[in-house]
Each structure stands twice: as C-alpha cells, then as structure tokens.
Design a protein around this motif. Structure first.
Motif, mmCIF file in Angstrom:
data_model
loop_
_atom_site.group_PDB
_atom_site.id
_atom_site.type_symbol
_atom_site.label_atom_id
_atom_site.label_comp_id
_atom_site.label_asym_id
_atom_site.label_seq_id
_atom_site.Cartn_x
_atom_site.Cartn_y
_atom_site.Cartn_z
ATOM 1 N N PHE A 17 2.180 3.413 -3.225
ATOM 2 C CA PHE A 17 1.015 4.412 -3.846
ATOM 3 C C PHE A 17 0.800 5.597 -3.129
ATOM 4 N N TYR A 18 1.431 5.784 -2.004
ATOM 5 C CA TYR A 18 1.373 7.098 -1.222
ATOM 6 C C TYR A 18 2.318 8.164 -1.808
ATOM 7 N N VAL A 62 -7.445 4.884 -3.255
ATOM 8 C CA VAL A 62 -6.325 4.706 -2.477
ATOM 9 C C VAL A 62 -6.887 5.096 -0.907
ATOM 10 N N CYS A 70 0.754 -1.249 -0.141
ATOM 11 C CA CYS A 70 -0.236 0.156 0.043
ATOM 12 C C CYS A 70 0.935 1.140 -0.207
ATOM 13 N N ASP A 90 -7.490 2.815 2.110
ATOM 14 C CA ASP A 90 -6.470 2.435 3.143
ATOM 15 C C ASP A 90 -6.693 2.770 4.518
ATOM 16 N N GLU A 101 -7.745 3.127 -8.886
ATOM 17 C CA GLU A 101 -7.676 2.582 -7.704
ATOM 18 C C GLU A 101 -8.222 3.566 -6.679
#
Length: 455
Positions: A129-130, A408, A126, A411, A406
């Motif tokens: 992606f940040y 995100v 994860c 999360d 996506e």
C-alpha cells in the motif's frame, strides 16, 4: 530479465486555487491542533472500480481531478497552505499560511499490483500500500520560521481494473470531520463540473477561531517543544519491507445487536450501550487474548467535541476538535470468560462520564506528558482512528462510490480504524495491522469469540 517497476510516475504537478480567488491568508492553530504537531501524518486511501485504459485516464480522469481540486481549494485554503512554526519565538502559536501561488503536490501514477487483492478484506501485505500513498514534502527554513506542506494527493491507475486516490495530511491541519467536509466538497465539485451545487447545498468551512483557551494554548505549545524543530525535521514515513499485513473485519448490524443484548442482559443498570462501544470492547478483549500477558492494557479513542463545547461550536468548524477518552484494565481481567462485558463496561463508563460532565469536555484536556510525567508505562495500547459517523463510502467523484476505504496510517502504531461499512451504515468496518503470525491468531480469536458469545 529485469522485473517491471511496481509504480510508474505519469505526472507530478502542483495544483493551486484559481488565480486571485483566495488572497494571502493565515489560520492560527489552537491547542487542539498543536496536540498533533509531531504526530504521524494521516494516510487515507480509496479504491474505485473503474476499468479504463491509460489513455482514458490521462485524457479524462486526470484533468477532471485537477480542475475540481483547484476549485475546491479556493474554499478550503488551509489544505493548500503551509504549516508555519516559530522555533525562535516559542510563545507564538503556529499557523497555516497561504500565499498566492502556493500549491498542493499531486502525483498521477500507474501500478501493476493486483487491484482486486489490494481492495479486498483478507490479509494483505502492508508495504504494497505504501506505493499508493504520497509523501508530504520537505521542511523548509524561511527567515526565522520553518514551513511544512500539510496536504498531498496521489492518483494511481491500475489499467483496466480501477484507480486509487491516496491522500496524506499533517494531523495538525484537521481531524476526520474536517477532512470529510473537504472530500464531500471535492467529490461534489468533481461530479458536477463546478462549485455551483456545492455552494447551493454544501457547507462552507468555518475558519473563525472560536475555541479560545489561552492557558491550554500555552501549555500545549510548551509541550510541543517547537524550538527543537529545524529544516531537517521530518515526520515519520511509512516504508518497507515489513512483515505486517492488514485485514478488514466486518461486524454486521445483527452481530452488533447480539453483543449489545449480551452486555445489557449482564449489566442491566448500564445507561446506554452503543454499537461503537461493543465493537471497541470486543476488539480490545480479542487483542488482550492475542498478547496473552498479564499487563496493563489501555484502550483509547477520540471524541469529536464540536457539539460538546460550552458553548457548542459549528459542526463545520475547520481544524481539529477532538478529545481523547481512555479505559484501562489488566489484560487478565478482559480475557476471562466475562472479559468482553467488563471491557464494554469500562469503555461505556468512561465515555458516559466524559459526555455528561457538566464542567465540559475541555476541563479534562491535559497534554499526554502531564498525564504520564514519568513516561508512558509499558502497556498494551490500542487506539481507534476514524468514526462510524462519517460516511466515506458515500463519496463519489462522478465515477462511482469507493470499492474500499483504507486508513493506511494505522500501520505506524498498531491502532485500528473504524468506519461505517460499504454495505450498510449500520455495519461497522474495522481495519487492523498486525504481523502475519499475529493476524492468523487474531482471526481465530475473533471468529471463535463471536461463536461463543452469539450462540
């Protein structure tokens, strides 16, 4: 030897509407927007196959996206405005205010992560992606009010592979329907080089505050506790490292058809079984097996109520227009052999009740704090973000449709995302975020369950 940075900023710039095209404007929030004031921001990410060099990116893609965004913002001014809160006047509704010269922060960057890995369906870390998601910027105190940016963009080049376009918006700005209308306008303007085609064939947003429920405005504003917000206030931000991974699961039309047939056969009196209902029910039952505890489980999702207000409001209404629908059960009930069917029954009944209530959807809208006056119980909670009705894979800036979409922001709280699939609008694409260990177990439960139900 020092490792290369994952992300290199090429340019960070403000993008405003063309001069003198908007004028100073404001848009007052309603209770449907105030609901989301302190909620997590929405992070959306698109990957596009585009094997170009950095030179082509900076000379062609960057100016194209800047110019088209600028033109789009003149038609969707709240995206470039700022959220204005009044902590010292707790009866005054917040608003989104645009002042000539306001701008959206747009970042252009280069990334050395694996584009094909990030844009796949398999479990991926994860926190990678940040790097591709922009922050909203800081809260600021002006006289007796507080302002916050509501929208930002980051475009990232993966040299000779593709690009990603990441967007962050404050949830009080809009829901997915309004965001899709904005993106539809932006992609149309980018593809054609001007807004002529959009104005001829597209849909302009409706800014009229046609949702008028003063008592609900007052109730939601009170629960928002705006008086506690000051210039140091920050919305939650995603940050790593984390042990979480994200994966995408496809429920094909044939699989959904089989699940619907199973529910209809075992529940012949059920009014209607949709693909959305069985998809939600199946994920809920799988997640309950993953937790493997006898506890209360809550499954919630949002319903766009534009067409369900009394009277109905325009589909292009700008802002948030969502109501929540929830189903609850003990986990042991939805993990037994008939658990999936029971889950579908519970979700379907709650959905049907809300959609057919003659008093309208608004009568059941109460702040979450009022639903649980003693605080949220300790339960397994799953929420759905997104909707299969919005075709995000049809968006095209002029360099092809997305390879991957996506959400995100799931999360933050372990929700799932749901959208129409890239391959077919009748297939469903489900995004999930779990720890690596949980994901391995969930994949096994997910696949084994389909084998059992669809023999």
């Amino acid at each position: 030897m020092a490792s290369l940075p994952i992300l290199t900023i090429i340019e960070k710039c403000p993008v405003s509407p063309p001069p003198a095209t908007v004028g100073n404007k404001s848009l007052q929030l309603t209770f449907l927007d105030v609901l989301w004031l302190k909620f997590i921001p929405v992070h959306t990410l698109f990957f596009f196959d585009l094997p170009i060099t950095k030179t082509h990116f900076t000379q062609t893609i960057v100016p194209k996206l800047k110019n088209s965004l600028s033109v789009t913002l003149q038609h969707f001014f709240p995206f470039v405005g700022k959220l204005v809160l009044f902590p010292t006047n707790i009866t005054r509704m917040p608003e989104i205010r645009y002042i000539e010269g306001d701008s959206v922060s747009v970042t252009f960057a280069e990334c050395n992560l694996d584009f094909d890995d990030l844009s796949g369906n398999h479990p991926r870390k994860c926190d990678k992606f940040y790097h591709l998601i922009p922050s909203l910027g800081n809260t600021c105190k002006v006289d007796d009010y507080i302002t916050m940016p509501v929208f930002s963009v980051q475009v990232t080049l993966f040299p000779n592979c593709g690009i990603s376009i990441g967007m962050t918006n404050h949830h009080s700005l809009c829901d997915a329907s309004t965001r899709f209308c904005f993106l539809k306008a932006w992609t149309t303007i980018a593809s054609h080089g001007s807004d002529e085609t959009f104005l001829a064939n597209g849909t302009l947003p409706v800014f009229d505050r046609v949702v008028k429920y003063p008592k609900l405005d007052e109730s939601y504003l009170k629960n928002a506790k705006v008086e506690t917000i000051n210039e140091d206030y920050q919305l939650p931000r995603l940050s790593g490292p984390t042990d979480k991974v994200r994966a995408t699961f496809i429920l094909a039309r044939t699989v959904l058809g089989g699940l619907k047939q199973l529910v209809s056969t075992q529940l012949p009196t059920i009014a209607y079984v949709s693909s959305f209902t069985v998809a939600c029910a199946y994920i809920w039952s799988c997640m309950a097996k993953l937790h493997n505890k006898n506890e209360l489980a809550l499954f919630g999702f949002a319903i766009d109520c534009r067409s369900r207000m009394d009277p109905p409001i325009p589909s292009a209404y700008f802002g948030n227009c969502l109501v929540s629908c929830m189903a609850t059960a003990k986990t042991n009930v939805i993990t037994e052999k008939e658990g999936f069917v029971i889950a579908a029954k519970l979700i379907g009944e709650n959905l049907q009740k809300m959609l057919t209530d003659k008093k309208g959807v608004v009568q059941d809208i109460v702040p979450l704090a009022d639903r649980f006056p003693n605080g949220m119980p300790t339960i397994m909670t799953i929420g759905v973000t997104g909707t299969p009705k919005l075709k995000f894979y049809d968006l095209d800036f002029g360099f092809g449709k997305p390879k991957k979409h996506e959400t995100v922001s799931i999360d933050f709280h372990g929700s799932i995302s749901m959208s129409a699939s890239k391959e077919s609008n009748e297939d469903l694409e489900i995004g999930m975020c779990l720890s690596a260990t949980q994901m391995d177990a969930f994949i096994r439960i997910f696949n084994d369950g389909l084998k059992e139900y669809l023999v």
